[in-house]
Design a protein around this motif. Sequence first.
Motif, short mmCIF file in Angstrom:
data_model
loop_
_atom_site.label_atom_id
_atom_site.label_comp_id
_atom_site.label_asym_id
_atom_site.label_seq_id
_atom_site.Cartn_x
_atom_site.Cartn_y
_atom_site.Cartn_z
N ILE A 36 41.61 66.72 76.83
CA ILE A 36 43.05 66.96 76.87
C ILE A 36 43.79 65.66 76.56
O ILE A 36 43.43 64.60 77.07
N PHE A 37 44.79 65.77 75.71
CA PHE A 37 45.66 64.63 75.41
C PHE A 37 46.91 64.77 76.28
O PHE A 37 47.64 65.76 76.18
N ILE A 38 47.15 63.78 77.15
CA ILE A 38 48.31 63.82 78.03
C ILE A 38 49.53 63.26 77.29
O ILE A 38 49.53 62.12 76.84
N CYS A 39 50.55 64.11 77.19
CA CYS A 39 51.78 63.72 76.48
C CYS A 39 52.86 63.23 77.42
O CYS A 39 53.74 62.47 77.00
N ALA A 40 52.84 63.70 78.65
CA ALA A 40 53.89 63.30 79.60
C ALA A 40 53.32 63.31 81.00
O ALA A 40 52.64 64.26 81.40
N HIS A 41 53.59 62.22 81.74
CA HIS A 41 53.14 62.13 83.12
C HIS A 41 54.19 61.37 83.91
O HIS A 41 54.63 60.30 83.51
N GLY A 48 49.99 68.29 78.87
CA GLY A 48 49.11 67.85 77.80
C GLY A 48 48.58 69.03 77.01
O GLY A 48 48.95 70.19 77.27
N PHE A 49 47.71 68.73 76.05
CA PHE A 49 47.16 69.77 75.17
C PHE A 49 45.65 69.65 75.09
O PHE A 49 45.11 68.56 74.87
N ILE A 50 44.98 70.80 75.24
CA ILE A 50 43.54 70.84 75.01
C ILE A 50 43.28 70.63 73.53
O ILE A 50 43.94 71.25 72.68
N LEU A 51 42.33 69.77 73.21
CA LEU A 51 42.08 69.39 71.82
C LEU A 51 40.83 70.03 71.22
O LEU A 51 40.53 69.80 70.05
N ASN A 52 40.11 70.81 72.00
CA ASN A 52 38.83 71.33 71.48
C ASN A 52 38.61 72.81 71.78
O ASN A 52 37.50 73.24 71.99
N GLY A 89 46.18 75.36 73.03
CA GLY A 89 46.55 74.11 73.69
C GLY A 89 46.47 74.13 75.20
O GLY A 89 46.47 73.07 75.84
N GLY A 90 46.40 75.32 75.79
CA GLY A 90 46.31 75.41 77.24
C GLY A 90 46.77 76.76 77.73
O GLY A 90 47.28 77.59 76.97
N VAL A 136 51.68 63.79 57.62
CA VAL A 136 50.35 63.56 57.05
C VAL A 136 49.26 64.11 57.95
O VAL A 136 48.30 64.73 57.50
N ARG A 137 49.43 63.89 59.27
CA ARG A 137 48.44 64.40 60.23
C ARG A 137 49.16 65.27 61.25
O ARG A 137 50.18 64.86 61.81
N ALA A 138 48.62 66.45 61.48
CA ALA A 138 49.26 67.36 62.44
C ALA A 138 48.28 68.44 62.86
O ALA A 138 47.34 68.76 62.14
N THR A 139 48.52 68.97 64.04
CA THR A 139 47.81 70.16 64.50
C THR A 139 48.75 70.97 65.37
O THR A 139 49.58 70.40 66.09
N MET A 140 48.67 72.29 65.26
CA MET A 140 49.54 73.15 66.05
C MET A 140 48.79 73.66 67.27
O MET A 140 47.62 74.06 67.18
N MET A 141 49.47 73.63 68.41
CA MET A 141 48.91 74.13 69.65
C MET A 141 49.71 75.34 70.12
O MET A 141 50.95 75.31 70.10
#
Length: 201
Positions: A36-41, A48-52, A89-90, A136-141
């Motif tokens: 998980i990538f934590i975006c706000a804490h 955050g968002f699950i990446l896998n 993403g979760g 250039v780089r992006a992913t949708m959750m």
Amino acid sequence: MATPMAQKRRERGFLDGQFLIAMPGMFDANFARTVIFICAHSDDGAMGFILNRPQQLTFPDVLLHLDLLDEDEAIRLPQVTRDFQIQAGGPVETGRGFVLHSDDYLSDSSIPVSDDICLTATLDIVRAISRGEGPVRATMMLGYAGWGPGQLESEITQNGWLTCPARDELIFDKALDDKYDRALALMGVSAAMLSMDAGHA
């Protein structure tokens, strides 16, 4: 529904920009073997968002659902656009879309979540991506992972998660199957090592 990302200008929490890597004994099936990538804490909680975790919907499916194009237009989309990755993403607000992306694309609604990664949750970025004008780089959750005040800190204390600084290349890497093992490798450990350690006091 407000999320911890609601304020654009905010002080970063100590887990912002970190990976959470689930320990092998993770009891919640929603998060077993997740990165998980934590975006706000903050004191208010964490997001955050699950990446896998793969998502069955395709990008053309999303565009059709949002009435941004019709079926004939969807068929004519370039392959690179058709293949734009959608992830789960979760478990929170699973019908809501978020785009994590490089900071070469910015709109009024884009929120910086690290030095060079932003989050945009409005249709403008979806339209831009469909036109080949997105970042250039992006992913949708679809959906996100959220924790209430003190909840994530408690889970970490109870040995539910490992943490380490996030790596952009892993965030946007489309190979999901071994992302968990590669995230652990950033810390110099393997799932087998953690499984052995989990059985000892």
